[in-house]
Design an enzyme around this catalytic site. Structure first.
Site, PDB file in Angstrom:
ATOM      1  N   LYS A   1     -60.427  16.058   2.673  1.00 15.69           N
ATOM      2  CA  LYS A   1     -61.130  15.094   3.543  1.00 15.69           C
ATOM      3  C   LYS A   1     -61.557  15.743   4.851  1.00 15.69           C
ATOM      4  O   LYS A   1     -62.084  15.074   5.734  1.00 15.69           O
ATOM      5  CB  LYS A   1     -60.204  13.904   3.862  1.00 15.69           C
ATOM      6  CG  LYS A   1     -59.879  13.037   2.674  1.00 15.69           C
ATOM      7  CD  LYS A   1     -59.150  11.759   3.090  1.00 15.69           C
ATOM      8  CE  LYS A   1     -57.683  11.979   3.355  1.00 15.69           C
ATOM      9  NZ  LYS A   1     -56.955  10.727   3.665  1.00 15.69           N
TER      10      LYS A   1
ATOM     11  N   LYS B   1     -59.412  16.981   7.049  1.00 13.10           N
ATOM     12  CA  LYS B   1     -58.421  16.623   8.080  1.00 13.10           C
ATOM     13  C   LYS B   1     -57.281  17.634   8.075  1.00 13.10           C
ATOM     14  O   LYS B   1     -56.817  18.024   6.999  1.00 13.10           O
ATOM     15  CB  LYS B   1     -57.796  15.264   7.770  1.00 13.10           C
ATOM     16  CG  LYS B   1     -58.447  14.081   8.433  1.00 13.10           C
ATOM     17  CD  LYS B   1     -57.557  12.849   8.290  1.00 13.10           C
ATOM     18  CE  LYS B   1     -58.184  11.653   8.985  1.00 13.10           C
ATOM     19  NZ  LYS B   1     -57.320  10.482   8.935  1.00 13.10           N
TER      20      LYS B   1
HETATM   21  N1  CTP Z   1     -55.480   2.049  11.905  1.00 15.62           N
HETATM   22  C1  CTP Z   1     -55.523   0.838  12.629  1.00 15.62           C
HETATM   23  N2  CTP Z   1     -55.715   0.872  13.988  1.00 15.62           N
HETATM   24  C2  CTP Z   1     -55.856   2.052  14.626  1.00 15.62           C
HETATM   25  C3  CTP Z   1     -55.790   3.280  13.910  1.00 15.62           C
HETATM   26  C4  CTP Z   1     -55.595   3.238  12.539  1.00 15.62           C
HETATM   27  O1  CTP Z   1     -55.418  -0.237  12.056  1.00 15.62           O
HETATM   28  N3  CTP Z   1     -56.063   2.039  15.945  1.00 15.62           N
HETATM   29  C5  CTP Z   1     -55.318   2.008  10.454  1.00 15.62           C
HETATM   30  C6  CTP Z   1     -56.501   2.627   9.719  1.00 15.62           C
HETATM   31  O2  CTP Z   1     -57.558   1.689   9.614  1.00 15.62           O
HETATM   32  C7  CTP Z   1     -55.892   2.987   8.382  1.00 15.62           C
HETATM   33  C8  CTP Z   1     -54.418   3.315   8.746  1.00 15.62           C
HETATM   34  O3  CTP Z   1     -54.209   2.801  10.073  1.00 15.62           O
HETATM   35  O4  CTP Z   1     -55.930   1.867   7.494  1.00 15.62           O
HETATM   36  C9  CTP Z   1     -54.131   4.802   8.714  1.00 15.62           C
HETATM   37  O5  CTP Z   1     -55.129   5.404   9.493  1.00 15.62           O
HETATM   38  P1  CTP Z   1     -55.196   6.929   9.893  1.00 15.62           P
HETATM   39  O6  CTP Z   1     -56.539   7.453   9.534  1.00 15.62           O
HETATM   40  O7  CTP Z   1     -54.006   7.651   9.434  1.00 15.62           O
HETATM   41  O8  CTP Z   1     -55.078   6.777  11.501  1.00 15.62           O
HETATM   42  P2  CTP Z   1     -56.121   7.075  12.639  1.00 15.62           P
HETATM   43  O9  CTP Z   1     -55.433   6.856  13.939  1.00 15.62           O
HETATM   44  O10 CTP Z   1     -57.384   6.298  12.394  1.00 15.62           O
HETATM   45  O11 CTP Z   1     -56.349   8.635  12.424  1.00 15.62           O
HETATM   46  P3  CTP Z   1     -57.647   9.537  12.662  1.00 15.62           P
HETATM   47  O12 CTP Z   1     -58.016   9.429  14.108  1.00 15.62           O
HETATM   48  O13 CTP Z   1     -57.188  10.929  12.255  1.00 15.62           O
HETATM   49  O14 CTP Z   1     -58.709   8.982  11.732  1.00 15.62           O
END
Ligand code: CTP
Length: 153
Positions: free
Chosen positions: A45, A47
């Protein structure tokens, strides 16, 4: 077992957005399964997580909201998981809105609003800024020392 809910994600550097999402997912049913993305799947992905898979899995399994943690290894496993675990609801944050609608004949799909103002990416940015500031301070100190050394020659 009651209503089974499943979600997937990386969950690196866990933050309140993750916790709130998991609380809301838990409230949707009786048994919550989280597919934590493996390091290899994250690489696919694009990441790179700070915490390796085993640590992210351990954290998610230990917060008292999640009944089962599985490894998320590829995009196509959702349908197999849904059948294997008799899943009633596949739920994700709304950054994924619409992305899993092709599974809607097999399972109820729910997209929940994300918590605003926080993400793992934001946390990584703040940390890297701190490192940059430290590097700058170190460069200034080296510069001062080298000027002093020249004067002493
Ligand atoms: N999520 C959420 N609220 C946030 C951040 C994440 O509800 N502020 C949710 C995402 O929508 C997803 C889950 O948590 O369903 C896991 O998300 P993840 O991608 O691991 O977290 P992120 O903080 O969004 O990470 P990144 O910035 O790397 O995308």
């Amino acid at each position: 077992m009651g209503k089974v809910v499943i979600t997937y994600g990386t969950f690196d550097l866990p933050h309140v957005g993750h916790i709130r999402l998991l609380k809301r997912l838990k409230a949707l049913g009786d048994y919550l399964i989280v597919g934590v993305s493996t390091d290899a799947f994250n690489a696919q992905k694009g990441k790179v997580s700070i915490y390796p898979f085993e640590e992210r899995r351990e954290i998610i399994a230990s917060i008292g909201l999640v009944d089962k943690v599985i490894a998320e290894e590829h995009w196509a496993q959702k349908i197999t998981d849904i059948q294997r675990y008799n899943v009633d609801i596949l739920a994700m944050g709304d950054d994924w809105a619409g992305k899993f609608d092709d599974l809607s004949s097999d399972v109820e799909i729910v997209y929940l609003p994300r918590t605003e103002g926080i993400s793992t990416t934001d946390i990584k940015t703040v940390i890297s800024r701190v490192n940059e500031d430290k590097l700058l301070a170190l460069e200034c100190a080296i510069d001062q020392v080298s000027r002093l050394a020249k004067k002493l020659r």
